[in-house]
Design an enzyme around this catalytic site. Structure first.
Site, short mmCIF file in Angstrom:
data_model
loop_
_atom_site.label_atom_id
_atom_site.label_comp_id
_atom_site.label_asym_id
_atom_site.label_seq_id
_atom_site.Cartn_x
_atom_site.Cartn_y
_atom_site.Cartn_z
N GLY A 103 36.92 -56.62 56.55
CA GLY A 103 36.55 -55.71 55.47
C GLY A 103 37.71 -55.53 54.51
CB CYS A 104 38.65 -52.66 52.39
SG CYS A 104 40.05 -52.05 51.42
#
Length: 299
Positions: free
Chosen positions: A140-141
């Site tokens: 993810g981020c």
């Protein structure tokens, strides 16, 4: 004659009516304003929402601004592109000839070669000490994932970047377009005498949702896919073993199949300087796009 208690409630309702209308109108304006934003740079303006939220508190109350609206502010403060939301971009990896070509030179705002880790003070570029090993992780981020690992004892350095794609020296905007095949990753450089890869992967598995394909929370796109990218065959073996172990845990809890890819690490391209160790720097916005399942990896 309206009875006194009913009159008070009616008066209160009438007084609240403009507030409700204002909130509804504000929501409609925000939604209407977002609809035309179709280019990948179109959502840069959404960061302005965070400036409006304190004023909104005067009308909607502290509870609203401190909870959901505060979450919107934190999300809106990220460097935004329409593609970062998953709008108007590919939903799966592309053929190589469909990817952006890129450039032979390093992007101008990449970290300097002599850049030091903001938190640890160690180099961010190889060569690293001979006893160090490294692994790249996509979950993810990369703001959020780097923040997890750079504080672990035994970690020598971390840096975020783009990996497993086709485009040479991509920019953040290009990666967010979904047309580079890159993943947002954190590369963790660690001392195996002080921390094991299993210790690192325990955090990896527990702190994100590996069952969602090309998505982590509200972040959608191939750059948010789950992945472990190894540099040695021993790392590959450990990665596959831990993946199988965690799948058994998820099966017992009723979760779906793990989508995490386990691949040999390809060329790593450093992300822009402002992304590096983002959560450790003063003035950083509180944002976390990871969506852990709340399950523990077996000791």
């Amino acid at each position: 004659m309206i009875p006194s208690p009913l009159r008070r409630r009616t008066t209160a309702s009438l007084r609240a009516f403009p507030v409700v209308m204002l909130a509804s109108l504000g929501g409609a304006v925000c939604l209407t304003g977002l609809l035309p934003l179709r280019t990948y740079r179109g959502l840069q303006g959404i960061r302005g929402l965070s400036k409006l939220l304190p004023s909104a508190g005067k009308f909607l109350g502290k509870a609203a601004t401190n909870s959901r609206m505060a979450s919107v502010a934190a999300f809106a403060s990220r460097p935004m592109t329409a593609a970062a939301f998953g709008w108007g971009k590919p939903v799966e990896l592309l053929e190589k000839n469909s990817c952006i070509m890129g450039r032979p030179e390093v992007i101008p705002n990449a970290p300097a070669k002599d850049e030091k880790h903001f938190l640890l003070g160690n180099p961010m570029y190889p060569p690293f000490p001979e006893n160090m090993e490294m692994v790249s992780l996509g979950m993810g981020c990369f703001w959020c994932s780097e923040n997890l690992f750079m504080r672990m004892p035994g970690v020598y350095s971390t840096h975020v970047g783009y990996a497993q794609g086709e485009t040479q020296n991509p920019t953040y905007e290009e990666v967010c377009s979904g047309r580079t095949n890159h993943n947002e990753v954190v590369r963790v450089v660690y001392d195996p005498a002080k921390i094991s890869l299993k210790d690192i992967l325990k955090v990896f598995w527990e702190r994100h949702d590996p069952t969602t394909l090309n998505q982590q929370g509200n972040d959608r796109g191939t750059q948010y896919r789950s992945g472990i990218y190894y540099y040695t065959e021993e790392q590959k073996k450990i990665a596959e073993e831990t993946k199988e172990t965690y799948q058994q845990v998820l099966n017992k809890k009723g979760f779906g199949k793990i989508t995490t890819e386990v691949e040999e690490a390809k060329e790593f391209f450093y992300a822009e300087t402002y992304h590096q160790q983002y959560d450790a720097k003063p003035g950083s916005r509180q944002y976390c796009g990871l969506s852990p399942l709340g399950t523990s990896f077996p000791a």
